[in-house]
Design a protein around this motif. Structure first.
Motif, PDB file in Angstrom:
ATOM      1  N   LEU A  94      21.485   8.577 -21.982  1.00  0.00           N
ATOM      2  CA  LEU A  94      20.682   9.839 -21.832  1.00  0.00           C
ATOM      3  C   LEU A  94      21.562  11.182 -20.996  1.00  0.00           C
ATOM      4  O   LEU A  94      21.345  12.134 -21.096  1.00  0.00           O
ATOM      5  N   TYR A 140      13.786  20.224 -22.732  1.00  0.00           N
ATOM      6  CA  TYR A 140      14.218  18.624 -22.713  1.00  0.00           C
ATOM      7  C   TYR A 140      15.786  18.575 -22.083  1.00  0.00           C
ATOM      8  O   TYR A 140      15.736  17.383 -21.591  1.00  0.00           O
ATOM      9  N   ILE A 143      14.962  18.329 -18.610  1.00  0.00           N
ATOM     10  CA  ILE A 143      14.375  17.286 -18.231  1.00  0.00           C
ATOM     11  C   ILE A 143      14.963  15.815 -18.022  1.00  0.00           C
ATOM     12  O   ILE A 143      15.261  15.009 -17.112  1.00  0.00           O
ATOM     13  N   ILE A 144      15.683  15.849 -19.277  1.00  0.00           N
ATOM     14  CA  ILE A 144      16.424  14.370 -19.575  1.00  0.00           C
ATOM     15  C   ILE A 144      17.640  14.369 -18.271  1.00  0.00           C
ATOM     16  O   ILE A 144      17.792  13.338 -17.965  1.00  0.00           O
ATOM     17  N   TRP A 147      16.333  13.409 -15.101  1.00  0.00           N
ATOM     18  CA  TRP A 147      15.862  11.909 -14.932  1.00  0.00           C
ATOM     19  C   TRP A 147      17.055  10.959 -14.795  1.00  0.00           C
ATOM     20  O   TRP A 147      17.147  10.181 -14.388  1.00  0.00           O
ATOM     21  N   PHE A 155      16.426  15.442 -10.186  1.00  0.00           N
ATOM     22  CA  PHE A 155      15.087  14.967 -10.366  1.00  0.00           C
ATOM     23  C   PHE A 155      13.788  16.138  -9.969  1.00  0.00           C
ATOM     24  O   PHE A 155      13.117  16.727 -10.441  1.00  0.00           O
ATOM     25  N   MET A 159      11.633  18.447 -12.672  1.00  0.00           N
ATOM     26  CA  MET A 159      10.255  18.783 -12.456  1.00  0.00           C
ATOM     27  C   MET A 159       9.644  20.096 -12.243  1.00  0.00           C
ATOM     28  O   MET A 159       9.038  20.610 -13.031  1.00  0.00           O
TER      29      MET A 159
ATOM     30  N   ASN B  26      11.271   0.518 -20.748  1.00  0.00           N
ATOM     31  CA  ASN B  26      11.272   1.738 -19.993  1.00  0.00           C
ATOM     32  C   ASN B  26      10.219   2.651 -20.297  1.00  0.00           C
ATOM     33  O   ASN B  26      10.342   3.136 -21.548  1.00  0.00           O
ATOM     34  N   VAL B  28       9.756   5.801 -19.799  1.00  0.00           N
ATOM     35  CA  VAL B  28      10.391   7.136 -20.116  1.00  0.00           C
ATOM     36  C   VAL B  28      11.139   7.220 -21.586  1.00  0.00           C
ATOM     37  O   VAL B  28      10.965   7.933 -22.483  1.00  0.00           O
ATOM     38  N   HIS B  29      11.828   5.930 -21.591  1.00  0.00           N
ATOM     39  CA  HIS B  29      12.065   5.618 -23.218  1.00  0.00           C
ATOM     40  C   HIS B  29      11.157   5.649 -24.180  1.00  0.00           C
ATOM     41  O   HIS B  29      11.186   6.207 -25.266  1.00  0.00           O
ATOM     42  N   LEU B  32      10.265   9.321 -24.662  1.00  0.00           N
ATOM     43  CA  LEU B  32      11.381   9.998 -25.702  1.00  0.00           C
ATOM     44  C   LEU B  32      11.119   9.429 -27.027  1.00  0.00           C
ATOM     45  O   LEU B  32      11.467  10.135 -27.821  1.00  0.00           O
ATOM     46  N   LEU B  70       6.032  13.096 -20.191  1.00  0.00           N
ATOM     47  CA  LEU B  70       7.552  12.776 -19.481  1.00  0.00           C
ATOM     48  C   LEU B  70       7.241  13.023 -18.128  1.00  0.00           C
ATOM     49  O   LEU B  70       7.487  12.353 -16.966  1.00  0.00           O
ATOM     50  N   MET B  74       7.301  10.130 -15.463  1.00  0.00           N
ATOM     51  CA  MET B  74       8.533  10.232 -14.395  1.00  0.00           C
ATOM     52  C   MET B  74       8.239  10.260 -13.070  1.00  0.00           C
ATOM     53  O   MET B  74       8.806   9.457 -11.993  1.00  0.00           O
TER      54      MET B  74
END
Lengths: 353, 203
Positions: A94, A140, A143-144, A147, A155, A159, B26, B28-29, B32, B70, B74
């Motif tokens: 990720l 995205y 965010i990804i 994280w 993080f 957020m 997970n 979060v996964h 996704l 998400l 998270m």
């Protein structure tokens, strides 16, 4: 875009298999748009830095190439040679996917941007919705990244970005509703053509009715692309570059490419939705001698200049003020404006059937 | 042929990612994968020629709802091994609900194919696709025949929203809040006064 296909048929002297031709032609079309966009991103970074420098009374980049024009390419080369550091404890897949995503979402929106009548990769009849969808996906990447970095600062940036983008999308949505009610179509070519015979592309109900909406769109576009005064996701002074704190070398450069591609896309949206896209500012015959693309690029360049100008002029918003502006100011105004516009259109019978 | 190939690609990835939503360790996964599933569903809608629904799916679900998912997943540090402990206890109920869903789907599909004249009813209900775009077609039906249901759906969402705010909002005392209006209205004369002080005497 059958034009390119015909040219290729001419070159090869025989018709390729329809299948191969279609695939080949589509890929060619995409390259014809994407490569200039990437080049434009490199050049617009230089423009950005020059504008900031002018506001600071500095010279800005002026060493590499004439007027420092090649500065971005030098930076790109430097970044290529650096090491990509993946922090321990980061989610490797990720972590590397996020910058790529942010660039991809910056580029896919260009598929529906018309550069002239019929000069567009895909003339979708839901073009506005497509652009809206793509611009809402840009979050995205951030965010990804936030994280997957496995860092508190990253993080926090992610957020902030998530909440900020979702908030401002709402008002952007209502602004788009106003525009498409006046036009009566979701197709971007129709949106531009509806602004013909109109001063600066924004006269008539376009000017008087939609100008406040343009202001809201402009400010929301700043928020959507994380530019100052809404650059809270990366806020260097508070959360040390936020979501991109752990990124180095090419992965960081991809974030920048994506950010700038998004900014130019937003400038394109503003020119097309409110300022007549490829049409000249006045409906006067000699002006049509200038190719439409030049008009479009001039308008986009002007809006980009405004982006750079704002960045150097205003300080960053505080987070609660940002939320207040989005939810308590822009949302009610744009919602009321949707009602007013529709009332006006119905009352005067100007609603497109 | 192309349509068939793309359909199978989208459908396979859709089902695969839907399974991964349930089975990935997970959370979060999971979210996704859910987003990937939404994307592929949108792709299937585009193949059907329903580009409006596809775009709305991406805007609403991927652009807003999944971002919120998400966000929450998270933020909350959920221990999923702890949550999974009770799986065996809930298995019968889960299976029952799954079975009911399956049965209902079969009934719908059966009724769809067996009812007489549904094919003609479907094609005559809306103007042909070559005449109007499906955005137009949906608008024409939604704001005329189904206006009450549409309004009702909006009303239910509004009630849900107000309910959520009423349930979670609590007034706290002693919180300093910024009043933007007051700040903007503040003039120099409110805060600042120039006094001519004579030497040797106070104000």
């Amino acid at each position: 875009m059958g034009k390119y296909l015909d040219i290729f048929v001419g070159w090869f002297g025989y018709r390729l298999d329809d299948w191969a031709l279609l695939t080949f032609g589509t890929i060619l079309n995409i390259l014809v748009v994407v490569l200039p966009v990437l080049l434009a991103v490199a050049m617009i970074v230089w423009v950005d830095r020059k504008v900031w420098a002018a506001i600071h009374l500095r010279k800005g980049p002026n060493i590499v190439g004439p007027f420092g024009l090649l500065q971005s390419f030098a930076d790109g080369l430097k970044v290529f040679l650096k090491e990509t550091i993946i922090p321990a404890g980061a989610n490797k897949f990720l972590f590397l996917l996020a910058p790529a995503l942010s660039l991809i979402f910056g580029l896919v929106g260009w598929a529906v941007i018309p550069f002239g009548e019929g000069v567009v990769i895909s003339d979708l009849n839901v073009g506005i919705l497509y652009l809206f969808a793509v611009s809402s996906l840009a979050v995205y990447g951030i965010i990804i990244a936030g994280w997957a970095s496995n860092s508190r600062y990253a993080f926090l940036g992610a957020m902030r970005s998530a909440a900020q983008m979702v908030s401002y999308e709402v008002s952007i949505g209502f602004v788009l509703v106003c525009v498409l009610m006046c036009v009566g179509s979701l197709n971007l070519t129709d949106v531009v053509l509806a602004q013909k015979n109109v001063l600066f592309g924004v006269n008539g109900y376009f000017f008087s009715g939609l100008f406040p909406m343009f202001i809201i769109f402009f400010i929301s576009a700043l928020a959507e692309t994380n530019r100052t005064p809404f650059d809270l996701p990366e806020a260097e002074e508070e959360i040390v570059a936020g979501f991109q704190i752990e990124y180095s070398s090419m992965s960081m450069a991809l974030f920048y490419l994506g950010e700038y591609a998004n900014i130019i896309l937003m400038c394109g949206m503003m020119s097309i939705l409110f300022f007549g896209g490829w049409l000249p500012p006045f409906d006067w015959e000699p002006l049509y001698a200038v190719p439409g693309v030049i008009w479009l690029f001039t308008k986009m360049f002007f809006f980009f200049f405004c982006f750079a100008w704002v960045k150097m002029t205003v300080p960053r918003y505080r987070y609660d003020q940002l939320m207040r502006l989005g939810w308590k100011v822009f949302l009610p105004i744009s919602l009321v404006w949707v009602v007013l516009t529709s009332g006006y259109l119905v009352f005067f019978g100007r609603l497109a059937s | 042929m192309v349509t068939a190939i793309t359909f199978y690609i989208f459908a396979t990835i859709l089902v695969g990612s839907a399974i991964m939503v349930v089975f990935s360790k997970n959370p979060v996964h999971s979210v996704l994968f859910l987003i990937l599933a939404f994307f592929n569903a949108a792709g299937l809608f585009v193949l059907l020629g329903a580009e409006f629904v596809a775009m709305i799916l991406v805007i609403v679900y991927v652009g807003a709802v999944a971002v919120m998912f998400l966000f929450v997943v998270m933020m909350l540090d959920i221990n999923f091994t702890e949550l999974r402990k009770g799986v065996q206890d809930y298995l019968p109920i889960g299976l029952l609900i799954g079975f009911i869903l399956l049965a209902e789907m079969v009934i719908i599909a059966g009724g769809w194919t067996m009812t007489d004249g549904i094919a003609t009813a479907m094609t005559t209900a809306t103007p042909p696709a070559s005449e109007v775009t499906n955005t137009d077609a949906i608008g024409r039906v939604l704001y005329t025949d189904y206006i009450f249901l549409f309004q009702l759906a909006g009303l239910i969402l509004l009630v849900a929203m107000i309910g959520a705010i009423v349930l979670t909002h609590r007034k706290r005392d002693g919180v300093k809040k910024q009043n933007i209006g007051d700040q903007v209205r503040r003039r120099r004369s409110d805060a600042y006064e120039a006094v001519d002080v004579k030497p040797g005497s106070g104000i």
